[in-house]
Design an enzyme around this catalytic site. Structure first.
Site, PDB file in Angstrom:
ATOM      1  N   LYS A  53       0.714  -1.186  -0.064  1.00 53.13           N
ATOM      2  CA  LYS A  53      -0.133   0.033  -0.097  1.00 53.13           C
ATOM      3  C   LYS A  53       0.633   1.336   0.153  1.00 53.13           C
ATOM      4  O   LYS A  53       0.458   2.330   0.175  1.00 53.13           O
ATOM      5  CB  LYS A  53      -0.919   0.139   1.251  1.00 53.13           C
ATOM      6  CG  LYS A  53      -1.808  -1.262   1.500  1.00 53.13           C
ATOM      7  CD  LYS A  53      -2.230  -2.015   0.120  1.00 53.13           C
ATOM      8  CE  LYS A  53      -3.012  -1.291  -0.714  1.00 53.13           C
ATOM      9  NZ  LYS A  53      -3.297  -1.788  -1.981  1.00 53.13           N
ATOM     10  N   THR A  54       2.168   1.174  -0.275  1.00 47.20           N
ATOM     11  CA  THR A  54       2.834   2.515  -0.561  1.00 47.20           C
ATOM     12  C   THR A  54       3.258   3.010  -1.851  1.00 47.20           C
ATOM     13  O   THR A  54       4.118   3.522  -2.037  1.00 47.20           O
ATOM     14  CB  THR A  54       4.171   2.087   0.201  1.00 47.20           C
ATOM     15  OG1 THR A  54       4.906   1.056  -0.634  1.00 47.20           O
ATOM     16  CG2 THR A  54       4.060   1.735   1.628  1.00 47.20           C
ATOM     17  N   THR A  56       3.174   0.444  -4.794  1.00 47.63           N
ATOM     18  CA  THR A  56       3.775  -0.649  -5.669  1.00 47.63           C
ATOM     19  C   THR A  56       3.176  -0.535  -7.026  1.00 47.63           C
ATOM     20  O   THR A  56       4.082  -0.506  -8.164  1.00 47.63           O
ATOM     21  CB  THR A  56       3.458  -2.048  -5.030  1.00 47.63           C
ATOM     22  OG1 THR A  56       3.659  -1.963  -3.519  1.00 47.63           O
ATOM     23  CG2 THR A  56       4.043  -3.069  -5.558  1.00 47.63           C
ATOM     24  N   TRP A  58       2.126   1.848  -8.957  1.00 48.90           N
ATOM     25  CA  TRP A  58       2.736   2.843  -9.691  1.00 48.90           C
ATOM     26  C   TRP A  58       4.102   2.752  -9.856  1.00 48.90           C
ATOM     27  O   TRP A  58       4.624   2.694 -10.972  1.00 48.90           O
ATOM     28  CB  TRP A  58       2.530   4.278  -8.760  1.00 48.90           C
ATOM     29  CG  TRP A  58       2.731   5.631  -9.388  1.00 48.90           C
ATOM     30  CD1 TRP A  58       3.190   5.761 -10.876  1.00 48.90           C
ATOM     31  CD2 TRP A  58       2.909   6.661  -8.728  1.00 48.90           C
ATOM     32  NE1 TRP A  58       3.277   6.839 -10.993  1.00 48.90           N
ATOM     33  CE2 TRP A  58       3.286   7.459  -9.625  1.00 48.90           C
ATOM     34  CE3 TRP A  58       3.060   6.960  -7.437  1.00 48.90           C
ATOM     35  CZ2 TRP A  58       3.580   8.946  -9.463  1.00 48.90           C
ATOM     36  CZ3 TRP A  58       3.324   8.542  -7.115  1.00 48.90           C
ATOM     37  CH2 TRP A  58       3.430   9.460  -8.159  1.00 48.90           C
ATOM     38  N   HIS A 118       7.664  -7.904  -1.834  1.00 52.28           N
ATOM     39  CA  HIS A 118       7.423  -7.312  -0.557  1.00 52.28           C
ATOM     40  C   HIS A 118       8.356  -7.512   0.444  1.00 52.28           C
ATOM     41  O   HIS A 118       8.056  -7.141   1.355  1.00 52.28           O
ATOM     42  CB  HIS A 118       5.866  -7.343  -0.221  1.00 52.28           C
ATOM     43  CG  HIS A 118       4.912  -6.869  -0.923  1.00 52.28           C
ATOM     44  ND1 HIS A 118       4.911  -5.588  -1.126  1.00 52.28           N
ATOM     45  CD2 HIS A 118       3.866  -7.217  -1.414  1.00 52.28           C
ATOM     46  CE1 HIS A 118       3.811  -5.057  -1.775  1.00 52.28           C
ATOM     47  NE2 HIS A 118       3.298  -6.166  -2.017  1.00 52.28           N
ATOM     48  N   ARG A 289      -7.460   3.586  -5.805  1.00 49.19           N
ATOM     49  CA  ARG A 289      -8.426   4.371  -5.158  1.00 49.19           C
ATOM     50  C   ARG A 289      -8.451   5.661  -5.138  1.00 49.19           C
ATOM     51  O   ARG A 289      -9.079   6.110  -5.805  1.00 49.19           O
ATOM     52  CB  ARG A 289      -8.280   3.717  -3.390  1.00 49.19           C
ATOM     53  CG  ARG A 289      -9.261   3.813  -2.697  1.00 49.19           C
ATOM     54  CD  ARG A 289      -9.145   3.480  -1.078  1.00 49.19           C
ATOM     55  NE  ARG A 289      -8.104   4.383  -0.566  1.00 49.19           N
ATOM     56  CZ  ARG A 289      -8.047   5.725  -0.145  1.00 49.19           C
ATOM     57  NH1 ARG A 289      -9.301   6.116   0.314  1.00 49.19           N
ATOM     58  NH2 ARG A 289      -7.177   6.226   0.461  1.00 49.19           N
ATOM     59  N   LYS A 290      -7.402   6.375  -4.536  1.00 43.52           N
ATOM     60  CA  LYS A 290      -7.517   7.791  -4.685  1.00 43.52           C
ATOM     61  C   LYS A 290      -5.971   8.279  -5.230  1.00 43.52           C
ATOM     62  O   LYS A 290      -5.994   9.190  -6.027  1.00 43.52           O
ATOM     63  CB  LYS A 290      -7.738   8.589  -3.354  1.00 43.52           C
ATOM     64  CG  LYS A 290      -9.021   8.660  -2.972  1.00 43.52           C
ATOM     65  CD  LYS A 290      -9.161   9.963  -1.929  1.00 43.52           C
ATOM     66  CE  LYS A 290     -10.739  10.137  -1.511  1.00 43.52           C
ATOM     67  NZ  LYS A 290     -10.685  10.823  -0.151  1.00 43.52           N
TER      68      LYS A 290
END
Ligand code: A3P
Length: 326
Positions: A53-54, A56, A58, A118, A289-290
């Site tokens: 969730k950091t 990845t 992208w 990860h 998401r955002k």
């Protein structure tokens, strides 16, 4: 049932185990171990690493686009692989499917290999983490780590795991997500030790380990994109155009656009596609998401934010690293 100290339930549903200070999904442990013991490194390999969730997704899209941008220029738009596959299918996370043979085509590919993990730095195969002296003698693969500010990571994780682990008791509260994050008892956690493992290595081996931040990529995409391309040996040609600008601007912008949140989110493959994960069919939409900085302000109370800030201060003290959301 009594659990040993090295076993916990994550999100009230998933069994996780601890090895050498880090937590992993029980079902991932065999492929992880296989990756660690069987992986054979090549000198021109590119590894991407990140905590979940950091950003990845992208990082995968961006690095793929940078490495293959000249191939793509020669191809028509419809040949752009990101229009057909989700970034996680284009750049696999090795430990997820090492035993399933799903990454075999990549491992055997004659092209320069782009892979993701990860796993914490301390768990990587020895070939990837060899000492600077050995690396200098043998040549060395490149490693890019992407970090993100902890509060946005928690919020992103809360949304994500509430979709992935739909427990019978319903979604977990944000408070529980914050607790889990701060305790470090979560898959691939603790977050801070994960980030610091790569941070320390990037200081020791800056030519082989590049440490990027999600917020800096958002704030100064062109500069960060150029830095990343140069690190990967795929610099944008830079000649001044006489008016103070540089001629590579178009090329940098094209790469950034191809991997941008706005574009990827709207692609058919990411709107309607799905990936088989942990026995579930996860919609690709879950990865988009955002894509902003500071969304934590919409979800965390002042107390929760202060609690995370306090842990961040303690963990990062004296390391030279800051993970602020600006
Ligand atoms: P949010 O939940 O804050 O929106 P990961 O890829 O490691 O799972 O991280 C997911 C986070 O990265 C999500 O953050 C997601 O929206 C964001 N993201 C995905 N693709 C992105 C892109 N191309 N650019 C910026 N952020 C992106």
């Amino acid at each position: 049932m009594n659990k040993s100290p090295t076993e916990e339930l994550f999100w009230d549903t998933a069994e996780i185990h601890e090895i050498d200070g880090f937590w992993y999904y029980a079902e991932r442990m065999k492929p992880m171990a296989a990756f660690r013991s069987q992986f054979e490194c090549r000198n021109d390999d590119v590894f991407l690493a990140s905590f979940p969730k950091t950003g990845t997704t992208w990082l995968k899209a961006l690095c793929h686009t940078i490495l293959h941008r000249h191939d793509q220029e020669e191809e028509e738009e419809e040949e752009d692989i990101l229009t057909k596959k989700n970034p996680h299918q284009v750049v696999p996370t090795l430990e997820f499917s090492f035993l399933l043979g799903r990454v075999q085509h990549l491992l055997l590919s004659p092209r320069r290999r782009l892979m993701h993990t990860h796993l914490p730095y301390s768990y990587l195969p020895e070939e990837v983490t060899r000492s600077p002296a050995a690396a200098a003698a043998a040549g060395c693969s490149k490693l890019v780590y992407l970090a993100r500010n902890p509060k946005d990571t928690v919020v992103s994780m809360w949304h994500f795991y509430n979709q992935v682990h739909k427990g019978s008791a319903g979604p977990l509260s944000v408070e529980r997500a914050v607790e889990s994050f701060c305790s470090g008892v979560m898959p691939w956690g603790p977050f801070y030790e994960h980030v610091l493992g790569y941070w320390e290595e990037s200081k020791k081996r800056p030519d082989e380990v590049l440490f990027l931040k999600y917020e800096e990529l958002c704030r100064e995409p062109k500069e960060q994109g150029r830095k990343l391309a140069s690190f990967l040996g795929r610099s944008f040609p830079s000649t001044t155009d006489g008016s103070g600008g540089t001629d590579d601007d178009d090329e940098v912008e094209k790469v950034l656009w191809r991997s941008s949140f706005g574009r990827l989110k709207e692609l058919e493959v990411n709107k309607y596609g799905a990936v088989g994960e942990q026995g579930l069919q996860l919609s690709h939409t879950i990865y988009f998401r955002k894509g902003t900085v500071g969304d934590w302000k919409n979800y965390l109370t002042l107390d929760m934010a202060q609690c995370i800030d306090q842990v961040t201060r303690v963990k990062l003290q004296g390391t030279g690293l800051s993970l602020d959301d600006f």
